[in-house]
Enzyme design. Structure first.
Site, PDB file in Angstrom:
ATOM      1  N   SER A   1      -3.761  -2.644  -0.504  1.00 47.97           N
ATOM      2  CA  SER A   1      -2.695  -3.493   0.041  1.00 47.97           C
ATOM      3  C   SER A   1      -3.249  -4.875   0.373  1.00 47.97           C
ATOM      4  O   SER A   1      -4.285  -4.982   1.042  1.00 47.97           O
ATOM      5  CB  SER A   1      -2.140  -2.849   1.307  1.00 47.97           C
ATOM      6  OG  SER A   1      -1.189  -3.696   1.889  1.00 47.97           O
TER       7      SER A   1
ATOM      8  N   CYS B   1       1.957   1.042  12.895  1.00 51.65           N
ATOM      9  CA  CYS B   1       3.154   1.839  12.610  1.00 51.65           C
ATOM     10  C   CYS B   1       3.411   2.866  13.709  1.00 51.65           C
ATOM     11  O   CYS B   1       4.519   3.333  13.880  1.00 51.65           O
ATOM     12  CB  CYS B   1       3.010   2.584  11.284  1.00 51.65           C
ATOM     13  SG  CYS B   1       2.345   1.582  10.003  1.00 51.65           S
TER      14      CYS B   1
ATOM     15  N   HIS C   1      -2.215  -7.353   2.369  1.00 51.54           N
ATOM     16  CA  HIS C   1      -2.174  -8.000   3.689  1.00 51.54           C
ATOM     17  C   HIS C   1      -3.306  -7.588   4.617  1.00 51.54           C
ATOM     18  O   HIS C   1      -3.435  -8.110   5.720  1.00 51.54           O
ATOM     19  CB  HIS C   1      -0.797  -7.814   4.358  1.00 51.54           C
ATOM     20  CG  HIS C   1      -0.485  -6.454   4.882  1.00 51.54           C
ATOM     21  ND1 HIS C   1      -0.565  -6.153   6.226  1.00 51.54           N
ATOM     22  CD2 HIS C   1      -0.059  -5.322   4.273  1.00 51.54           C
ATOM     23  CE1 HIS C   1      -0.183  -4.891   6.414  1.00 51.54           C
ATOM     24  NE2 HIS C   1       0.127  -4.372   5.245  1.00 51.54           N
TER      25      HIS C   1
ATOM     26  N   GLY D   1       0.843  -1.196   0.000  1.00 50.53           N
ATOM     27  CA  GLY D   1       0.000   0.000   0.000  1.00 50.53           C
ATOM     28  C   GLY D   1       0.877   1.244   0.000  1.00 50.53           C
ATOM     29  O   GLY D   1       0.595   2.225  -0.698  1.00 50.53           O
TER      30      GLY D   1
ATOM     31  N   ASN E   1      -7.771   3.796   9.191  1.00 50.50           N
ATOM     32  CA  ASN E   1      -7.235   2.638   9.924  1.00 50.50           C
ATOM     33  C   ASN E   1      -7.326   2.796  11.435  1.00 50.50           C
ATOM     34  O   ASN E   1      -7.384   1.811  12.160  1.00 50.50           O
ATOM     35  CB  ASN E   1      -5.775   2.373   9.522  1.00 50.50           C
ATOM     36  CG  ASN E   1      -4.904   3.609   9.588  1.00 50.50           C
ATOM     37  OD1 ASN E   1      -5.320   4.685   9.159  1.00 50.50           O
ATOM     38  ND2 ASN E   1      -3.715   3.474  10.108  1.00 50.50           N
TER      39      ASN E   1
ATOM     40  N   THR F   1      11.171  -7.613 -11.786  1.00 46.33           N
ATOM     41  CA  THR F   1      10.577  -8.909 -12.117  1.00 46.33           C
ATOM     42  C   THR F   1       9.363  -9.150 -11.219  1.00 46.33           C
ATOM     43  O   THR F   1       9.435  -8.977 -10.006  1.00 46.33           O
ATOM     44  CB  THR F   1      11.631 -10.023 -11.925  1.00 46.33           C
ATOM     45  OG1 THR F   1      12.737  -9.711 -12.771  1.00 46.33           O
ATOM     46  CG2 THR F   1      11.064 -11.389 -12.279  1.00 46.33           C
TER      47      THR F   1
HETATM   48  C1  PLP Z   1      -4.859   3.215   5.660  1.00 43.93           C
HETATM   49  C2  PLP Z   1      -3.524   2.620   5.347  1.00 43.93           C
HETATM   50  N1  PLP Z   1      -2.825   3.114   4.314  1.00 43.93           N
HETATM   51  C3  PLP Z   1      -1.630   2.600   3.969  1.00 43.93           C
HETATM   52  C4  PLP Z   1      -1.065   1.550   4.660  1.00 43.93           C
HETATM   53  C5  PLP Z   1       0.258   1.000   4.221  1.00 43.93           C
HETATM   54  O1  PLP Z   1       0.092  -0.248   3.593  1.00 43.93           O
HETATM   55  P1  PLP Z   1       1.336  -1.274   3.538  1.00 43.93           P
HETATM   56  O2  PLP Z   1       1.508  -1.805   4.928  1.00 43.93           O
HETATM   57  O3  PLP Z   1       0.914  -2.324   2.571  1.00 43.93           O
HETATM   58  O4  PLP Z   1       2.498  -0.503   3.067  1.00 43.93           O
HETATM   59  C6  PLP Z   1      -1.752   1.005   5.758  1.00 43.93           C
HETATM   60  C7  PLP Z   1      -1.173  -0.097   6.550  1.00 43.93           C
HETATM   61  O5  PLP Z   1      -1.245  -0.116   7.757  1.00 43.93           O
HETATM   62  C8  PLP Z   1      -3.033   1.563   6.104  1.00 43.93           C
HETATM   63  O6  PLP Z   1      -3.732   1.080   7.128  1.00 43.93           O
END
Ligand code: PLP
Length: 378
Positions: A198, A325, A200, A71, A150, A236
């Site tokens: 993203s 994060c 995951h 993401g 998030n 790749t």
């Molecule tokens: C709202 C939001 N944007 C972006 C990201 C970043 O995604 P990635 O972990 O795949 O880099 C996250 C991941 O926590 C997210 O929750």
């Protein structure tokens, strides 16, 4: 003691169907998709088929879907790549409740001389549409908005935002990392230019993302090199993860209705139990009916969210305070500050995000333990 995972907004595990779909591409089908022989050609076909099926599921065209590593990469690419492709316009608008992938990208562009402004959000995290309209001008290149937040679960009204942005002839980028497979939407109906996803967050592996880019718009590459991804992103291709994200998307969309119903019922159970037990708490962000399913940001007066989450972790419940994060920071998160959470509550925030793997029994166990801990400290 087996831990119960309640942190699906941070990440999700790879599902069995996704794992199985990826397996051949780690071993026997390892060929480079650009190789013109019997090891490479079938893998090129897998990538092409995955792109077609993802574009059908998201309701856009296949040339509009690009595979990325995350993401964060998609967001960086959408913003920097658009800025670089349209150098005449130097103004970008976003919000203070974005993920750091957006905020730090904008800091970077600001240091290069771009004019970055932030549209106000209300106490629930909804974009102030009048303020947005007043910020837009003929020099505005791009508006970047987090579709589903998030940390506080707010789902923006993209139709209303896009109507305003499009009146001013600007591009609109969505960070839809938390939205895909969590709420229903179709790209065709959204009228936006770029969308970041993203894998995951919906049971594909970590390290694979998607970028949607409207076919008629330009974008400069972030990663230069070979001519993969229509010459727009070198490197790749990760065939296994591309197959994995396609499988995860199909599964996620298939279960979406059940996901919404079941997870909303889990959230309601927790809120009702806290109320029934006269616990002093606030729900950060909007009410259950207009937030992400199974997503709760709960704030408790005069308590420390790190302490509560530590205690719950000790009792086998894995959850966090804010975004993964930010979870090591001692300051209240930038998102909670931006929506002005009351100072008596802001430090006492925990984030619970349920998934389809959670059962009602687990939700009850968790809620009982939470209430027991809160009654002890109050
Ligand atoms: C709202 C939001 N944007 C972006 C990201 C970043 O995604 P990635 O972990 O795949 O880099 C996250 C991941 O926590 C997210 O929750």
């Amino acid at each position: 003691m087996k831990s119960i995972y309640l942190d699906h907004a941070a990440t999700t595990g790879v599902s069995e169907a996704v794992r199985e779909s990826m397996e051949p591409y780690f071993k026997e089908s390892f060929g480079n998709p650009s190789s013109l022989h019997s090891f490479g050609i079938p893998n090129r076909k897998i990538i092409n088929e995955s792109r077609v099926s993802i574009s059908q599921m998201l309701e856009c065209e296949q040339e509009e879907i690009f595979f990325t590593s995350s993401g964060s990469e998609s967001i960086n690419w959408a913003i920097k790549g658009t800025a670089s492709a349209y150098p005449d316009k130097r103004k970008i608008i976003s919000t203070k409740i974005e993920h750091h992938a957006t905020l730090h990208t904008l800091d970077y562009l600001e240091a290069l001389g771009y004019d970055i402004s932030y549209v106000n959000v209300d106490e629930f995290g909804f974009v102030d549409l009048k303020h947005l309209d007043s910020l837009l001008c003929s020099n505005t290149l791009l508006v970047s908005i987090i579709y589903a937040n998030n940390e506080i679960g707010t789902i923006q009204n993209i139709h209303a935002i896009s109507q305003i942005v499009k009146q001013h002839n600007c591009f609109l980028h969505l960070d839809a990392v938390q939205a895909l497979c969590h709420i229903p939407f179709s790209i065709r109906n959204l009228n936006v230019d770029l969308i970041s996803f993203s894998g995951h967050k919906f049971h594909a592996p970590k390290g694979v993302g998607l970028l949607y880019k409207r076919k008629t718009n330009r974008i400069d590459p972030l990663i230069h090199g070979g001519d993969q991804e229509y010459g727009h992103r070198a490197g790749t291709e990760n065939v296994a993860f591309i197959k994995g994200i396609e499988t995860a998307l199909r599964e996620g969309l298939h279960h979406l209705e059940e996901y919404q119903n079941r997870l909303n019922s889990y959230s309601k159970y927790v809120i009702n139990a806290l109320n029934d037990n006269n616990i002093d708490f606030r729900l950060n962000g909007p009410s259950i009916d207009s937030r992400l399913p199974g997503h709760l940001s709960l704030a408790f007066r005069d308590l420390d969210g790190h302490d509560i989450s530590f205690q719950l972790n000790r009792h086998g419940f894995a959850l966090s305070t804010t975004s993964a994060c930010d979870s090591k920071s001692i300051l209240p998160s930038h998102v909670l500050r931006a929506i002005n959470v009351d100072k008596d509550y802001i430090k006492g925030t925990i984030r619970i995000s349920f998934g389809l793997n959670n059962t009602m029994d687990e939700v009850v166990l968790f809620t009982d333990k939470l209430i027991e801990l809160l009654k002890k400290v109050h």
